[in-house]
Design an enzyme around this catalytic site. Structure first.
Site, PDB file in Angstrom:
ATOM      1  N   GLY A  57       2.689  -0.596   4.161  1.00 42.11           N
ATOM      2  CA  GLY A  57       2.175  -1.492   3.135  1.00 42.11           C
ATOM      3  C   GLY A  57       2.386  -2.944   3.498  1.00 42.11           C
ATOM      4  O   GLY A  57       3.404  -3.302   4.104  1.00 42.11           O
ATOM      5  N   SER A  60       0.787  -1.235   0.000  1.00 46.40           N
ATOM      6  CA  SER A  60       0.000   0.000   0.000  1.00 46.40           C
ATOM      7  C   SER A  60       0.816   1.281   0.000  1.00 46.40           C
ATOM      8  O   SER A  60       0.251   2.364  -0.148  1.00 46.40           O
ATOM      9  CB  SER A  60      -0.967   0.005   1.189  1.00 46.40           C
ATOM     10  OG  SER A  60      -2.014  -0.897   0.963  1.00 46.40           O
ATOM     11  N   TYR A  86     -10.612   2.194   5.709  1.00 46.89           N
ATOM     12  CA  TYR A  86      -9.568   1.935   4.715  1.00 46.89           C
ATOM     13  C   TYR A  86     -10.073   0.935   3.685  1.00 46.89           C
ATOM     14  O   TYR A  86     -10.548  -0.139   4.028  1.00 46.89           O
ATOM     15  CB  TYR A  86      -8.328   1.394   5.423  1.00 46.89           C
ATOM     16  CG  TYR A  86      -7.099   1.312   4.581  1.00 46.89           C
ATOM     17  CD1 TYR A  86      -6.189   2.360   4.551  1.00 46.89           C
ATOM     18  CD2 TYR A  86      -6.824   0.180   3.821  1.00 46.89           C
ATOM     19  CE1 TYR A  86      -5.039   2.285   3.790  1.00 46.89           C
ATOM     20  CE2 TYR A  86      -5.682   0.096   3.055  1.00 46.89           C
ATOM     21  CZ  TYR A  86      -4.792   1.153   3.043  1.00 46.89           C
ATOM     22  OH  TYR A  86      -3.646   1.065   2.276  1.00 46.89           O
ATOM     23  N   SER A  87      -9.960   1.286   2.414  1.00 45.11           N
ATOM     24  CA  SER A  87     -10.464   0.425   1.350  1.00 45.11           C
ATOM     25  C   SER A  87      -9.540   0.464   0.151  1.00 45.11           C
ATOM     26  O   SER A  87      -9.345   1.514  -0.469  1.00 45.11           O
ATOM     27  CB  SER A  87     -11.872   0.847   0.927  1.00 45.11           C
ATOM     28  OG  SER A  87     -12.323   0.078  -0.173  1.00 45.11           O
ATOM     29  N   ASN A  88      -8.973  -0.684  -0.195  1.00 44.12           N
ATOM     30  CA  ASN A  88      -8.137  -0.773  -1.391  1.00 44.12           C
ATOM     31  C   ASN A  88      -8.922  -0.440  -2.650  1.00 44.12           C
ATOM     32  O   ASN A  88      -8.344   0.018  -3.646  1.00 44.12           O
ATOM     33  CB  ASN A  88      -7.541  -2.178  -1.494  1.00 44.12           C
ATOM     34  CG  ASN A  88      -6.498  -2.438  -0.436  1.00 44.12           C
ATOM     35  OD1 ASN A  88      -5.527  -1.704  -0.307  1.00 44.12           O
ATOM     36  ND2 ASN A  88      -6.692  -3.479   0.351  1.00 44.12           N
TER      37      ASN A  88
END
Length: 392
Positions: free
Chosen positions: A340, A104, A201-203
């Site tokens: 990440g 990330s 939090y969202s990819n």
């Protein structure tokens, strides 16, 4: 796999593709903030500092990693350290200049491109998702690009929607994923909350932003990162690999303890198809390149003042800005960066606001719990051993 948890002041190092940040939680103590080191330091002091960094990196490996590398830079110079092995069962040490999957941390590269496009007038952060990607996201006409950047969109995280675990991922580790497939997994789930009313939090947010960059520029997001950041900064060890499964150049291998049920038999997961991470986390880099990038970012080389100010402004009650995290360490120093995690690899980046002090590290977690050792490494680098003593 469940989201990364905060444990002992550090979010637990993940073994999957979830959030995976390493930054410590905020502390109530700010009284021990240290002044920056002077421009010149006597050689014995520099040598001691290098030994201290090596000691901390060794401790991370001893606590549960197959390899750890770190680079710390301040006004006295740059110190680098590595511990562990490049590959389990073989004597070659982990390469101090090795490359690794940064997960990330890729989001900060992409967010920088989006903010550059805003500065150029090619998009607005107040544009809706529907404006750029019509029909892609339910309620997309009420979700802005700013809400994608700071994770207030309410869109489900596609990795959570997958129910992704090592056991489920391993049989499909070489599968190719299209961005639209990843988004569809998330949008098949109901929104977590109305846009702008909460934070999660969202990819998926960054997969969508990668698609927006493509629409705004006519080029793939990875080409824009290459053109706007990697090439101008001379980041020779940084890339978006697309669907290429290998890590080129020297690197430590990543592992999962995903052997037979109940065992910690290591499974080498170094090679994989990174399209499952897409714009949310597919990049590869090195500690030197990451420190170069974050210094250029926070000192204004990559963004005009207005965009940099927006990037560093965090969501109320959270540490997250626009693709950038701000965290206050126990000694009161605030550092900016991003964490990440992707299968086999965990990355941490930490930079003071003036860019004069920078730490980048890569960890290959395997067994045990390196969280306390990771927290100690970060705290010692910025606060000193006397300000933040080792835990008993």
């Amino acid at each position: 796999m469940p989201p990364a948890q905060r444990i002992s002041g550090v979010r637990r190092a993940p073994r999957g593709i979830e959030k995976g940040h390493l930054v410590p939680i905020r502390s109530v103590s700010a009284a021990l903030a240290l002044a920056l080191l002077p421009l010149s330091v006597a050689a014995p002091a520099a040598a001691t500092a290098k030994r201290d960094l090596q000691r901390d990196v060794d401790a991370v490996v001893a606590a549960g990693a197959s390899a750890t590398i770190a680079e710390y830079t301040d006004r006295s110079g740059t110190r680098r350290a590595a511990a562990g092995v490049a590959r389990l069962g073989r004597p070659a040490p982990a390469p101090v200049d090795g490359r690794f999957r940064i997960g990330s941390v890729s989001k900060t590269f992409l967010a920088t491109v989006v903010l550059q496009l805003e500065a150029e007038g090619r998009l607005s952060l107040d544009d809706t998702v529907e404006r750029w990607l019509p029909g892609t996201v339910p309620n997309g006409d009420h979700i802005t690009l700013r809400q994608l950047l700071n994770h207030t969109s309410g869109i489900e995280n596609y990795t959570a929607a997958m129910g992704l675990s090592p056991e489920k991922w391993l049989p499909q580790r070489y599968r190719s994923w299209a961005p639209a497939e990843l988004v569809a997994l998330a949008t098949a789930k109901p929104p977590l909350f109305p846009p702008g009313t909460d934070w999660s939090y969202s990819n998926t947010n960054y997969v969508l932003l990668g698609m927006v960059v493509g629409e705004a520029t006519g080029r793939d997001y990875s080409a824009e990162i290459q053109r706007r950041i990697i090439r101008p900064l001379g980041l020779r060890h940084t890339e978006s690999p697309g669907e290429r499964t290998v890590i080129s150049g020297p690197h430590a291998h990543g592992y999962l303890p995903a052997g037979p049920a109940g065992s910690d038999e290591p499974v080498d997961v170094t090679t994989m198809n990174p399209s499952i991470a897409d714009a949310a986390g597919d990049m590869i880099s090195s500690t030197a390149d990451l420190n170069t990038f974050f210094r250029a970012l926070v000192t204004g080389r990559l963004l005009p003042p207005a965009q940099l100010a927006a990037m560093t402004t965090t969501v109320p009650g959270h540490d997250y800005g626009l693709g950038l995290e701000a965290t206050t360490l126990p000694c009161g120093i605030t550092v900016y960066g991003h964490g990440g995690g992707i299968f086999g690899y965990v990355t941490g980046t930490f930079t003071t606001r003036d860019g004069s002090r920078r730490l980048a590290l890569s960890v290959n977690p395997y067994v045990g719990d390196p969280d306390d050792a990771l927290q100690a490494l970060v705290n010692h680098a910025f606060c000193g051993r006397d300000a933040v003593p080792d835990r008993e």
